[in-house]
Design an enzyme around this catalytic site. Structure first.
Site, PDB file in Angstrom:
ATOM      1  N   HIS A  12       0.749  -1.129   0.030  1.00  0.00           N
ATOM      2  CA  HIS A  12       0.025  -0.029   0.095  1.00  0.00           C
ATOM      3  C   HIS A  12       0.686   1.167   0.006  1.00  0.00           C
ATOM      4  O   HIS A  12       1.745   1.536   0.662  1.00  0.00           O
ATOM      5  CB  HIS A  12      -0.926  -0.089   1.261  1.00  0.00           C
ATOM      6  CG  HIS A  12      -1.957   0.846   1.331  1.00  0.00           C
ATOM      7  ND1 HIS A  12      -2.202   1.686   2.407  1.00  0.00           N
ATOM      8  CD2 HIS A  12      -2.737   1.359   0.471  1.00  0.00           C
ATOM      9  CE1 HIS A  12      -3.303   2.308   2.423  1.00  0.00           C
ATOM     10  NE2 HIS A  12      -3.630   2.176   1.187  1.00  0.00           N
ATOM     11  N   HIS A  54      -2.084  11.259  -1.708  1.00  0.00           N
ATOM     12  CA  HIS A  54      -3.390  10.629  -1.323  1.00  0.00           C
ATOM     13  C   HIS A  54      -4.399  11.813  -0.925  1.00  0.00           C
ATOM     14  O   HIS A  54      -5.477  11.432  -1.508  1.00  0.00           O
ATOM     15  CB  HIS A  54      -2.997   9.790   0.086  1.00  0.00           C
ATOM     16  CG  HIS A  54      -3.949   9.113   0.618  1.00  0.00           C
ATOM     17  ND1 HIS A  54      -4.996   9.848   1.260  1.00  0.00           N
ATOM     18  CD2 HIS A  54      -4.487   7.918   0.251  1.00  0.00           C
ATOM     19  CE1 HIS A  54      -6.127   8.935   1.761  1.00  0.00           C
ATOM     20  NE2 HIS A  54      -5.877   7.855   1.132  1.00  0.00           N
TER      21      HIS A  54
HETATM   22  O1  G3P Z   1      -6.465   1.486  -3.175  1.00  0.00           O
HETATM   23  C1  G3P Z   1      -6.665   0.949  -1.698  1.00  0.00           C
HETATM   24  C2  G3P Z   1      -6.557   1.793  -0.714  1.00  0.00           C
HETATM   25  O2  G3P Z   1      -5.314   2.546  -1.070  1.00  0.00           O
HETATM   26  C3  G3P Z   1      -7.869   2.745  -0.611  1.00  0.00           C
HETATM   27  O3  G3P Z   1      -7.855   3.663   0.298  1.00  0.00           O
HETATM   28  O4  G3P Z   1      -7.558   6.087   1.322  1.00  0.00           O
HETATM   29  O5  G3P Z   1      -5.686   4.076   1.472  1.00  0.00           O
HETATM   30  O6  G3P Z   1      -6.406   5.345  -0.624  1.00  0.00           O
HETATM   31  P1  G3P Z   1      -6.684   4.855   0.630  1.00  0.00           P
HETATM   32 MG    MG Z   2      -4.860   4.452  -1.967  1.00  0.00          MG
END
Ligand code: G3P
Ligand code: MG
Length: 256
Positions: A12, A54
């Site tokens: 992630h 993000h």
């Molecule tokens: O793409 C999966 C995840 O990253 C979605 O949530 O807020 O961490 O971008 P976020």
């Molecule tokens: Mg994400």
């Protein structure tokens, strides 16, 4: 998409919380943990460069302020996107999609590009991310997987690069979610891990889509998802889950 070309484990934002999210330093660290696929968050600069951020605003993860999408790439590239994390990353710049593409293609890494539009720019962000991704990955064996919580962004992506695979992100089983994913030609659902159960997994499979899950940071949750037959896991815990152990007894199933 019949054969699924993506690894099971997805790091992630590059390396979860172990490095400043969405920077090249994070992707390098993720690779050093054995991860072969990354998730990143992409949006448009004021002058049309696709870059990684993000939040809509710059404050949390850089020394800048205001909406990231209102700055030119030349302004953004001068920012420090590392100091907020730890002093060792001071001076780490924001990353463009072009730079990340070079890194992934050189190392043979797969990428999930989450389209994270500045509010109000959903369709054009989806269209431009997909257009640039198609160019950057032109001729690549494994295309980037484009995902978004915003159906308008996926519609824009489909309009400009219909051949790139798309996935609908879900944080709830919202009204009409399956129909939305089908109508956008999605090959996968990427849902919050707490949403999945046997009926939802069966429904997605019956619609010829894969099930991916975010952001899975506990072993008990991984086990529950594996029991359901989930096709991929996005995690922050690179230190806890080791892709090198894929296929080992008790480990996750082996994927390409
Ligand atoms: O793409 C999966 C995840 O990253 C979605 O949530 O807020 O961490 O971008 P976020
Ligand atoms: Mg994400």
């Amino acid at each position: 998409m019949t054969a699924w070309p993506y690894p099971y484990w997805i790091a992630h934002r590059g390396a979860g919380k172990l490095a400043p999210e969405n920077t090249l330093a994070a992707f390098r660290l993720g690779a050093s943990y054995g991860y072969r696929m990354f998730e990143c968050d992409a949006k448009l600069s004021a002058d049309g460069t696709v870059f990684l951020l993000h939040d809509a605003t710059l404050e949390r993860t850089t020394n800048g302020s205001g909406l990231g999408g209102q700055r030119t790439w030349s302004e953004l590239s001068q920012l420090d996107a590392g100091s907020w994390h730890t002093p060792q990353y001071a001076g780490e710049p924001p990353c463009s999609l072009a730079a990340l593409a070079r890194f992934c293609l050189a190392g043979g890494f797969a990428l999930n590009i989450e389209i994270k539009p500045t509010p109000g720019l959903e369709r054009e962000t989806g269209a431009e991310v997909a257009r640039q991704a198609a160019q950057l990955w032109s001729g690549a064996a494994v295309p980037p997987l484009l995902s978004s919580f915003k159906p308008e962004a996926l519609a824009g992506a489909r309009a400009s690069a219909p051949h790139l695979p798309r996935a609908l992100l879900l944080d709830a089983w919202s009204d009409g979610w399956l129909q939305t994913a089908v109508s956008l030609g999605c090959c996968a659902i990427v849902a919050h891990h707490r949403l999945y159960d046997a009926p939802s997994v069966a429904k997605i499979g019956a619609a010829q889509m894969r099930c991916l899950s975010y952001t899975v940071n506990e072993a008990a949750h991984v086990q529950a998802l594996q029991a359901l037959g989930i096709d991929g896991i996005i995690t922050d815990r690179l230190d806890l889950f080791a892709p090198a152990l894929r296929g080992a007894p008790g480990g996750p199933p082996t994927h390409a």
